[in-house]
Design an enzyme around this catalytic site. Sequence first.
Site, PDB file in Angstrom:
ATOM      1  N   CYS A 107       0.874  -1.335  -0.209  1.00  0.00           N
ATOM      2  CA  CYS A 107       0.071   0.059  -0.013  1.00  0.00           C
ATOM      3  C   CYS A 107       0.902   1.260  -0.033  1.00  0.00           C
ATOM      4  O   CYS A 107       1.434   1.434  -1.019  1.00  0.00           O
ATOM      5  CB  CYS A 107      -1.042  -0.039   1.067  1.00  0.00           C
ATOM      6  SG  CYS A 107      -2.331   1.091   0.955  1.00  0.00           S
ATOM      7  N   HIS A 199      -4.355  -4.850   0.929  1.00  0.00           N
ATOM      8  CA  HIS A 199      -3.946  -5.296   2.281  1.00  0.00           C
ATOM      9  C   HIS A 199      -4.474  -6.699   2.632  1.00  0.00           C
ATOM     10  O   HIS A 199      -5.213  -7.006   3.393  1.00  0.00           O
ATOM     11  CB  HIS A 199      -4.736  -4.488   3.309  1.00  0.00           C
ATOM     12  CG  HIS A 199      -3.996  -2.783   3.472  1.00  0.00           C
ATOM     13  ND1 HIS A 199      -2.926  -2.760   4.159  1.00  0.00           N
ATOM     14  CD2 HIS A 199      -4.441  -1.690   3.065  1.00  0.00           C
ATOM     15  CE1 HIS A 199      -2.506  -1.710   4.225  1.00  0.00           C
ATOM     16  NE2 HIS A 199      -3.545  -0.947   3.554  1.00  0.00           N
ATOM     17  N   GLU A 201      -2.843  -8.740   3.806  1.00  0.00           N
ATOM     18  CA  GLU A 201      -2.406  -9.208   5.360  1.00  0.00           C
ATOM     19  C   GLU A 201      -3.538  -9.114   6.282  1.00  0.00           C
ATOM     20  O   GLU A 201      -3.307  -9.734   7.449  1.00  0.00           O
ATOM     21  CB  GLU A 201      -1.013  -8.574   5.700  1.00  0.00           C
ATOM     22  CG  GLU A 201      -1.329  -6.973   6.222  1.00  0.00           C
ATOM     23  CD  GLU A 201      -1.515  -5.891   5.259  1.00  0.00           C
ATOM     24  OE1 GLU A 201      -1.618  -4.894   5.679  1.00  0.00           O
ATOM     25  OE2 GLU A 201      -1.633  -6.513   4.074  1.00  0.00           O
TER      26      GLU A 201
END
Length: 264
Positions: A107, A199, A201
């Site tokens: 990001c 994102h 994660e």
Amino acid sequence: MEHIKIGILNLMQNKLETMANFKIALGDEVELKFYYSATRYVDRNLDEHITENMQPLDLNEIKDLDGFIITGSPVEKLDFPQVSYFDEINELLDLLDQINIPQLYVCWGAMAALNRLYNIDKKILPHKAFGIFQNQILKNSLLLENISDNFPAPHARYAEMNHEQIINNPELKVEAISENGLLTLIESNKKNQTFIFSHLEYQKDGLDKEYHRELNSPKIKHPLPALNYYSSLDHKPMFSWRQTQRNFYQNWLQTVSSHKLTTC
């Protein structure tokens, strides 16, 4: 898999949650070393739970790592020089570019790296991209093995990089874009550099927590909940990207392991 050691510069506001996210996404087979910005917290106190689990960035340690991740950061609306740790980030980026260990930029980390390493400009989006979007695979990549076309992934950002500059740069390749035309995955053709704007994660409740942080922030007016995220049955978050997360991060770790074997 070969034993590998990954450094992670954690620039997110919710550092402990971010640390936990990456531990889950990367699994138990790798050694993770978490850092926070040394210049950002020179005169500021950090929670003891953060200092117990992370340490200030030390460039002298980078050469001992097998791979490195720079996380996102909630500073997309700022011009790069306005970011308090801008010089520190650039020193790190220059060093990683020089030693060329596998790098994963997430990001805002991807934005900063593309700007520093390839002179790609950033622009503010008309509104925040926030939700679970389908992502089209444009080019084959080892990082996308066992991941289907139009895979779901969370996006949460206020800015985007200049598409035309990226497409016209022969050293970069766009490998996936979101259904609303935003960047998802870029790789370098020559370096061990990956730029992911999703994102991946995040865990199941990540977008929900982010939405409620914005609801409680006086700096953000009228935040909207994440799109395509809450179940129509019970209005609770759905973890539709769980398998994509697992496959992507395992694929990336495999590239780190392979690189280590070729450089030993």
